[in-house]
Design a protein around this motif. Structure first.
Motif, mmCIF file in Angstrom:
data_model
loop_
_atom_site.group_PDB
_atom_site.id
_atom_site.type_symbol
_atom_site.label_atom_id
_atom_site.label_comp_id
_atom_site.label_asym_id
_atom_site.label_seq_id
_atom_site.Cartn_x
_atom_site.Cartn_y
_atom_site.Cartn_z
ATOM 1 N N PHE A 63 5.438 1.442 2.071
ATOM 2 C CA PHE A 63 5.158 2.549 1.167
ATOM 3 C C PHE A 63 4.522 1.946 -0.079
ATOM 4 O O PHE A 63 5.184 1.315 -0.892
ATOM 5 C CB PHE A 63 6.473 3.266 0.826
ATOM 6 C CG PHE A 63 6.304 4.623 0.229
ATOM 7 C CD1 PHE A 63 6.171 5.727 1.043
ATOM 8 C CD2 PHE A 63 6.287 4.797 -1.143
ATOM 9 C CE1 PHE A 63 6.029 7.006 0.507
ATOM 10 C CE2 PHE A 63 6.139 6.055 -1.687
ATOM 11 C CZ PHE A 63 6.018 7.163 -0.874
ATOM 12 N N TYR A 64 3.207 2.100 -0.203
ATOM 13 C CA TYR A 64 2.453 1.490 -1.308
ATOM 14 C C TYR A 64 2.056 2.566 -2.304
ATOM 15 O O TYR A 64 1.432 3.567 -1.935
ATOM 16 C CB TYR A 64 1.210 0.776 -0.775
ATOM 17 C CG TYR A 64 0.450 0.019 -1.839
ATOM 18 C CD1 TYR A 64 0.811 -1.280 -2.180
ATOM 19 C CD2 TYR A 64 -0.612 0.605 -2.511
ATOM 20 C CE1 TYR A 64 0.128 -1.972 -3.145
ATOM 21 C CE2 TYR A 64 -1.304 -0.090 -3.492
ATOM 22 C CZ TYR A 64 -0.931 -1.369 -3.818
ATOM 23 O OH TYR A 64 -1.610 -2.049 -4.784
ATOM 24 N N ILE A 65 2.400 2.350 -3.567
ATOM 25 C CA ILE A 65 2.078 3.305 -4.628
ATOM 26 C C ILE A 65 1.221 2.586 -5.655
ATOM 27 O O ILE A 65 1.581 1.513 -6.132
ATOM 28 C CB ILE A 65 3.353 3.822 -5.323
ATOM 29 C CG1 ILE A 65 4.319 4.399 -4.311
ATOM 30 C CG2 ILE A 65 3.000 4.829 -6.406
ATOM 31 C CD1 ILE A 65 5.725 4.576 -4.845
ATOM 32 N N SER A 66 0.097 3.169 -6.001
ATOM 33 C CA SER A 66 -0.758 2.631 -7.050
ATOM 34 C C SER A 66 -0.852 3.682 -8.148
ATOM 35 O O SER A 66 -1.427 4.744 -7.952
ATOM 36 C CB SER A 66 -2.143 2.310 -6.498
ATOM 37 O OG SER A 66 -2.976 1.827 -7.529
ATOM 38 N N SER A 67 -0.240 3.386 -9.290
ATOM 39 C CA SER A 67 -0.232 4.357 -10.392
ATOM 40 C C SER A 67 -1.458 4.160 -11.252
ATOM 41 O O SER A 67 -1.432 4.052 -12.425
ATOM 42 C CB SER A 67 1.038 4.211 -11.227
ATOM 43 O OG SER A 67 2.172 4.502 -10.451
#
Length: 140
Positions: free
Chosen positions: A136-140
């Motif tokens: 689960f990759y999140i880029s803010s």
């Protein structure tokens, strides 16, 4: 100081992921689970000081009976990565290969763990078991 900031960014990412999992019906996952490594030299990271790995840490673990397949248990092993201060990488191939390699190694060790045995025993009547790694990759 940098370590604390990194920890905070990771915790924010885990919170975002946990809220998402609740919305899709994965309920309350186990957090911060560790599995002993069964292949310490093969699974060692290049940054390892002694060339060995003793355990695999995972952000979340969810086990549930599938509502789509009868008599099927799904064990979901989730690793959350959160990049806050940088743009999504233009070429993330090597970075993602490393994340995925580590997740695959974690799954290998999970298959022989006491946690998996306990999870399987807690869900009686399942003839098929899916052990599914999720990045689960999140880029803010």
């Amino acid at each position: 100081m940098a370590g604390e900031r990194s920890k905070t960014i990771g915790e924010v990412g885990e919170s975002i992921a946990e809220n998402f999992f609740n919305k899709i019906g994965w309920g309350l996952p186990q957090k911060g689970v560790y599995y002993p490594c069964i292949n310490s030299q093969k699974h060692a990271l290049s940054t390892s000081k002694n060339g060995e790995k003793t355990q695999h840490g995972i952000d979340f673990h969810v086990s549930y009976k599938s509502s789509l397949e009868s008599e099927t248990l799904n064990n979901i092993i989730i690793s959350v990565k959160h990049a806050k201060d940088s743009k999504y990488p233009a070429s993330a191939t090597e970075k993602f290969k490393g994340y995925i390699r580590d997740l695959i190694h974690t799954r290998e060790c999970f298959l022989r763990s006491g946690d998996r045995r306990e999870s399987n025993m807690a869900h009686k009547g399942c003839k098929r078991i899916n052990d599914i790694p999720v990045l689960f990759y999140i880029s803010s």
